[in-house]
Design a protein around this motif. Structure first.
Motif, mmCIF file in Angstrom:
data_model
loop_
_atom_site.group_PDB
_atom_site.id
_atom_site.type_symbol
_atom_site.label_atom_id
_atom_site.label_comp_id
_atom_site.label_asym_id
_atom_site.label_seq_id
_atom_site.Cartn_x
_atom_site.Cartn_y
_atom_site.Cartn_z
ATOM 1 N N GLU A 220 -4.632 6.476 -12.463
ATOM 2 C CA GLU A 220 -4.691 6.539 -10.997
ATOM 3 C C GLU A 220 -4.471 5.180 -10.356
ATOM 4 O O GLU A 220 -4.858 4.147 -10.899
ATOM 5 C CB GLU A 220 -6.054 7.095 -10.557
ATOM 6 N N GLY A 221 -3.854 5.221 -9.183
ATOM 7 C CA GLY A 221 -3.662 3.999 -8.410
ATOM 8 C C GLY A 221 -4.264 4.167 -7.033
ATOM 9 O O GLY A 221 -5.438 3.871 -6.793
ATOM 10 N N GLN A 222 -3.470 4.691 -6.129
ATOM 11 C CA GLN A 222 -3.880 4.914 -4.741
ATOM 12 C C GLN A 222 -3.215 6.224 -4.309
ATOM 13 O O GLN A 222 -2.092 6.206 -3.815
ATOM 14 C CB GLN A 222 -3.399 3.744 -3.896
ATOM 15 N N PRO A 223 -3.880 7.349 -4.525
ATOM 16 C CA PRO A 223 -3.226 8.649 -4.341
ATOM 17 C C PRO A 223 -2.627 8.842 -2.949
ATOM 18 O O PRO A 223 -3.315 8.697 -1.932
ATOM 19 C CB PRO A 223 -4.361 9.655 -4.583
ATOM 20 N N ILE A 224 -1.338 9.181 -2.918
ATOM 21 C CA ILE A 224 -0.664 9.459 -1.662
ATOM 22 C C ILE A 224 -1.329 10.622 -0.937
ATOM 23 O O ILE A 224 -1.415 10.638 0.293
ATOM 24 C CB ILE A 224 0.835 9.756 -1.920
ATOM 25 N N SER A 225 -1.832 11.591 -1.697
ATOM 26 C CA SER A 225 -2.432 12.787 -1.082
ATOM 27 C C SER A 225 -3.639 12.452 -0.209
ATOM 28 O O SER A 225 -3.894 13.124 0.787
ATOM 29 C CB SER A 225 -2.827 13.802 -2.153
ATOM 30 N N PRO B 59 0.814 -1.224 0.000
ATOM 31 C CA PRO B 59 0.000 0.000 0.000
ATOM 32 C C PRO B 59 0.844 1.269 0.000
ATOM 33 O O PRO B 59 2.011 1.265 0.427
ATOM 34 C CB PRO B 59 -0.805 -0.109 1.307
ATOM 35 N N ASN B 60 0.243 2.335 -0.491
ATOM 36 C CA ASN B 60 0.903 3.641 -0.457
ATOM 37 C C ASN B 60 0.993 4.145 0.974
ATOM 38 O O ASN B 60 0.535 3.488 1.915
ATOM 39 C CB ASN B 60 0.165 4.641 -1.350
ATOM 40 N N PHE B 61 1.516 5.330 1.184
ATOM 41 C CA PHE B 61 1.889 5.780 2.522
ATOM 42 C C PHE B 61 1.810 7.298 2.624
ATOM 43 O O PHE B 61 1.723 8.013 1.636
ATOM 44 C CB PHE B 61 3.335 5.360 2.804
#
Length: 339
Positions: free
Chosen positions: A269-274, A163-165
């Protein structure tokens, strides 16, 4: 000692992938078990036409191939390619040499378009695309729901979900005071498919309806739409464009706001860090059920889903929050205890 070569974009320009690569480099660099080298593939100027061929881009990426010798000095090659045919093709020399040398070759896909691109290709382009992506020995995606982007090319046992962070410096023990005022902000590249026009038009309608709010917009403006975006911004009395923010400036924005809006329908798009950064700093999120967002976001828990490419849907939620501050406080308190 493991020697790692990271090939992909680094800031600037700023994007989710370039920030992620920067963090990977920093983390590995402080680990005595790793020695890190990089090849920065960031194209100097920002535009929304990702995956589109141009002579300038061709010459730029061709020049990067002069750094291929770095492959020979490293055990592991980690690549974050684009998700289009040309986005993969520009890494073909790096991929081919690493594969021929039988070194560990890792692909990290930061989106949900690679599989769709492959399915859309025909003939030689499809064969070449498959050949290049299937050379990787391992693959990483942002969540289990995005694994299908790599299953045509790699065995399932070699595909990993990571997962992103949100970066560590954004977290703090004493979470900010929950404000009564509706403070809306946008933190991403100002691109049509990221929903910037939908948001600005929704804010325009809030002002027409005398709904009280303050808003700050941050990010790099896509030059193709810069005139149109800047004209919309000048029409808004309660909205300020603050440009590109990094470090403490970004942290100050995240701590200033309480409602983060990212109405994305961006095909890459994937999993926006923002989104994760906004939640980590106790902000309610207004976004779309798109790509891998639902893997890190729950409607009416972390915020609200709105319809894609629909300014009225955004306006409706923001109007509701402006009229129901108690609901805003309740959801912010829920988010506060998630992190």
């Amino acid at each position: 000692m493991k020697k790692v070569l990271i090939i992909g974009p680094f800031p600037n320009p700023i994007s989710g992938v370039s920030i992620a690569n920067k963090v990977v480099k920093e983390l590995l660099s402080v680990d005595s078990d790793f020695l890190v080298e990089t090849i920065n593939t960031s194209y100097p100027s920002f535009d929304e036409q990702i995956g589109k061929f141009s002579i300038k881009k061709f010459l730029f990426y061709l020049s990067l191939n002069l750094s291929f010798f770095k492959i020979f000095k490293n055990n592991i090659v980690y690549i974050t390619p684009g998700q289009t045919f040309f986005g993969v093709l520009k890494y073909s020399l790096f991929i081919s040499i690493t594969s021929l040398l039988k070194k560990e070759l890792i692909i990290h896909v930061h989106g949900n378009y690679l599989g769709k691109e492959y399915q859309s290709l025909k003939g030689f382009k499809r064969v070449l695309f498959y050949f290049l992506v299937s050379r990787f020995t391992k693959g990483i995606v942002l969540s289990n729901s995005l694994k299908h982007n790599l299953t045509p090319f790699l065995e399932d046992k070699n595909i990993f979900s990571l997962p992103n962070f949100a970066q560590d410096y954004l977290y703090k023990e004493d979470k900010k005071f929950v404000k009564d005022e509706l403070r809306i902000f946008y933190l991403s590249n100002l691109m049509k498919e990221k929903g910037i026009f939908c948001l600005l038009n929704a804010l325009k309608n809030l002002e027409k309806n005398n709904i009280i709010y303050k808003a700050k917009i941050a990010g790099n403006i896509d030059q193709k739409y810069s005139k149109e975006i800047l004209n919309l911004l000048t029409e808004l009395k309660n909205t300020e464009y603050i440009g590109i923010v990094n470090g403490d400036d970004k942290k100050n924005l995240l701590e200033w706001g309480n409602v983060f809006v990212l109405p994305t329908f961006y095909k890459m798009e994937g999993q926006p860090i923002s989104i994760l950064e906004a939640m980590a700093t106790t902000n309610l999120v207004v976004t779309t059920n798109h790509a891998g967002i639902s893997d890190v976001f729950q409607d009416k828990i972390n915020g609200y889903f709105v319809e894609k490419n629909n300014e009225n849907s955004i306006q409706k939620i923001l109007s509701y929050l402006a009229a129901n501050k108690s609901e805003l406080k309740k959801l912010l308190n829920i988010i506060k205890h998630f992190f």
